[in-house]
Write an enzyme that holds these catalytic residues in place. Sequence first.
Site, PDB file in Angstrom:
ATOM      1  N   TYR A  66       0.850  -1.189   0.000  1.00 23.31           N
ATOM      2  CA  TYR A  66       0.000   0.000   0.000  1.00 23.31           C
ATOM      3  C   TYR A  66       0.884   1.236   0.000  1.00 23.31           C
ATOM      4  O   TYR A  66       1.363   1.685   1.036  1.00 23.31           O
ATOM      5  CB  TYR A  66      -0.924   0.016   1.215  1.00 23.31           C
ATOM      6  CG  TYR A  66      -1.905  -1.133   1.293  1.00 23.31           C
ATOM      7  CD1 TYR A  66      -2.175  -1.929   0.189  1.00 23.31           C
ATOM      8  CD2 TYR A  66      -2.560  -1.425   2.487  1.00 23.31           C
ATOM      9  CE1 TYR A  66      -3.070  -2.988   0.276  1.00 23.31           C
ATOM     10  CE2 TYR A  66      -3.460  -2.474   2.583  1.00 23.31           C
ATOM     11  CZ  TYR A  66      -3.708  -3.256   1.473  1.00 23.31           C
ATOM     12  OH  TYR A  66      -4.602  -4.301   1.569  1.00 23.31           O
ATOM     13  N   PRO A 211     -15.545  -4.940   1.712  1.00 22.84           N
ATOM     14  CA  PRO A 211     -16.884  -5.152   2.274  1.00 22.84           C
ATOM     15  C   PRO A 211     -17.959  -4.252   1.687  1.00 22.84           C
ATOM     16  O   PRO A 211     -19.143  -4.519   1.847  1.00 22.84           O
ATOM     17  CB  PRO A 211     -16.679  -4.866   3.768  1.00 22.84           C
ATOM     18  CG  PRO A 211     -15.508  -3.934   3.816  1.00 22.84           C
ATOM     19  CD  PRO A 211     -14.608  -4.402   2.716  1.00 22.84           C
TER      20      PRO A 211
END
Length: 289
Positions: A66, A211
């Site tokens: 990241y 999600p």
Amino acid sequence: MVTEHVDPDDTFDLGGDLTVNRLGFGGMRVTGEDIVGRPADERAAKSVIRRAVDLGVDFVDTADSYGPGVSERLIGEELGADDDVVVASKAGLLRNREGDWIPHGDPDFLRNQVLCSLDRLGTDSIDLYQYHRPDPDADFEASVHAFAEMKDAGQIDRVGLSNVSVEQLETAREIVEIATVQNRYDVGNRDEEDVLRACESHGVGFIPWGPMYAVEEDEVAEVLEAVAADHDGATPRQVALAWLLEHSDVTLPIPGTSSVGHLESNVAASRLELTDDDVARLDGIDPRE
């Protein structure tokens, strides 16, 4: 009305011995565009991390890819060696300026990356270190053995996997204890249901990445909006997170954001109590249609 702080009574024991609140925070979005480079405002990014902890979040997930390295560094600088916060990271993916995610499971590379992660996170041992994605050009067992060696060396406390099949989970468990599996899963995408059920049977935590990915799809959005309308002040996104928490006792959602406002809304979902009828309607969404 849903409150903001995470529910302290809804917990899970990572590896059977490290208790965390089940709603965590994903650190992918505290980086630059396309998850490459620094964020436009590092102070603001750190304020999101700090606010998460202030709201009772004690499980923060990141990865060496990241940024790459940016998310780990910001989390390390903001949280330091905070013993009250469990930090998980991952290794096994390379990045480029085009934003591609390139599997790289060479054991020597993984052993190198844990040294980088330890330095950026400012710790002597990482609470949970996960193999980010199996590499088709590397022997899976050799890659997992590298994580087992890191654990034996005291560099990491627990081993996790990401983007794996049930068969790969079982293979890895024969090499080292597996604390978590992180696969894509949400109310509108349940392709990994078999992996979730395997995690349940072994007491392994299941971290559903992405999600929110399906919340705006027509069929999914319709049901989420209907359920949210029955709960004063709730949003469809909160309903999606609440369903993940309700669906299994081993799920550990880690919604990520670069916004304090979105963070507070996400955390509030841990207090949203779905009725049996709500759950039935959400369970009835068929992602295959």
